[in-house]
Design a protein around this motif. Sequence first.
Motif, short mmCIF file in Angstrom:
data_model
loop_
_atom_site.label_atom_id
_atom_site.label_comp_id
_atom_site.label_asym_id
_atom_site.label_seq_id
_atom_site.Cartn_x
_atom_site.Cartn_y
_atom_site.Cartn_z
N THR A 1 48.65 -8.11 143.44
CA THR A 1 47.40 -7.90 142.57
C THR A 1 47.88 -9.02 141.62
O THR A 1 49.11 -9.30 141.29
CB THR A 1 47.30 -6.72 142.00
N LEU A 2 46.94 -9.59 140.97
CA LEU A 2 46.98 -10.49 139.78
C LEU A 2 47.21 -9.83 138.46
O LEU A 2 47.98 -10.05 137.47
CB LEU A 2 46.20 -11.83 139.96
N LEU A 3 46.23 -9.13 138.14
CA LEU A 3 46.16 -8.35 136.94
C LEU A 3 46.35 -7.17 136.86
O LEU A 3 46.37 -6.62 137.83
CB LEU A 3 44.62 -8.74 136.28
N ASP A 4 46.68 -6.41 135.76
CA ASP A 4 47.16 -5.06 135.72
C ASP A 4 46.11 -4.24 136.51
O ASP A 4 46.43 -3.07 136.81
CB ASP A 4 47.46 -4.49 134.29
N ASN A 5 44.76 -4.66 136.16
CA ASN A 5 43.71 -3.59 136.34
C ASN A 5 42.88 -3.99 137.88
O ASN A 5 41.89 -3.51 138.15
CB ASN A 5 42.56 -3.35 135.53
N ASP A 6 43.50 -4.95 138.78
CA ASP A 6 42.92 -5.40 140.01
C ASP A 6 42.62 -4.25 141.02
O ASP A 6 41.70 -4.15 141.46
CB ASP A 6 43.85 -6.34 140.57
#
Length: 326
Positions: A67-72
């Motif tokens: 995942t790239l972002l914390d909330n992906d």
Amino acid sequence: MIQTGHWFKIDFGQRLITCKYRRVCYHTSWSQNYSGLGRFVPQDIDPRLCTHLIYAYGKLQNNRILTLLDNDIENFKIFNDLKYGYPELKTLLAIGGWSAGSYEFTKTVESSSNRQVFISSTISFLREHNFDGLDLYWQYPSNKHRGGRPQDKQNFVLLVKKWVAEYWVSLGAPKQLLNIGLATFGRSFKLATSYTGIGASATGQPRKGEHTKQASILSYYEARWMISEGYGGCTVWSLDLDDFNQICPSSKRKYPLVTKMAEILLEAENRSLPTQSPRSATRTTAKPASVTKDKQHTGKPGYTHKPNYPGKKYIPTEKNMVIPTN
């Protein structure tokens, strides 16, 4: 997933619909960080407009997708839950983009063992998060300024040749298998002189978008040409750069550009944009977890139930926000 360009069917209540043209739409994960009415989250997507939705981006690292972002992970769930109301809708995860460069791709494709790790781990990752396919968005193989090597192109062929060699040979890659890329954004620049004709020189810092905050990117196409040429559909970058909140005074509806594209392609199929979710839609995955946003984002098209996603608020920071410049 490989779309063959063949017609597929959707059951809207009592009507059996045959679809010919693909309408491929990109969702950018970082658009949740845009300011004010420009902020775009998966709940803002109108799945009636697209046959395929692509989530940009996942991250490639050590031959595996992360995942790239914390909330992906949370947003993957919301994004793929759109298929509950539209069971023929296909979702893909894109990896790459401008900010990703070539380094990780180059490492992944350089050996047979690395390619095999990528293939097997990717299949597991996509299945785990309910995606139907993968979009390889490598910009650009062999570009030494972006961390690439001369052998990238051949190695990349070896990677993709593993889901698809005999398939492409048997079909001969006709036009109906190709999508034409369309943009919902514009590029801005500052002219050096008062001359505004073709070839006018530009200088200075380009204007930033009011909501995107990206230099030279301004969120705003044409689709009948691709029909007359015999292509199989359109690919749109991206949903968040269309007027999804109908804030432009000239917009008579939400998503004016993507909606126009959809209407033109549907008109060519002698049908119209559905006004509601299919009554015959069935769930093919587990019941969605309770995860969402504010009231204004509930009850979006595509759900057979009213989604409810309470949970901790995601606070974007410079550390977890990646905004490509393409």
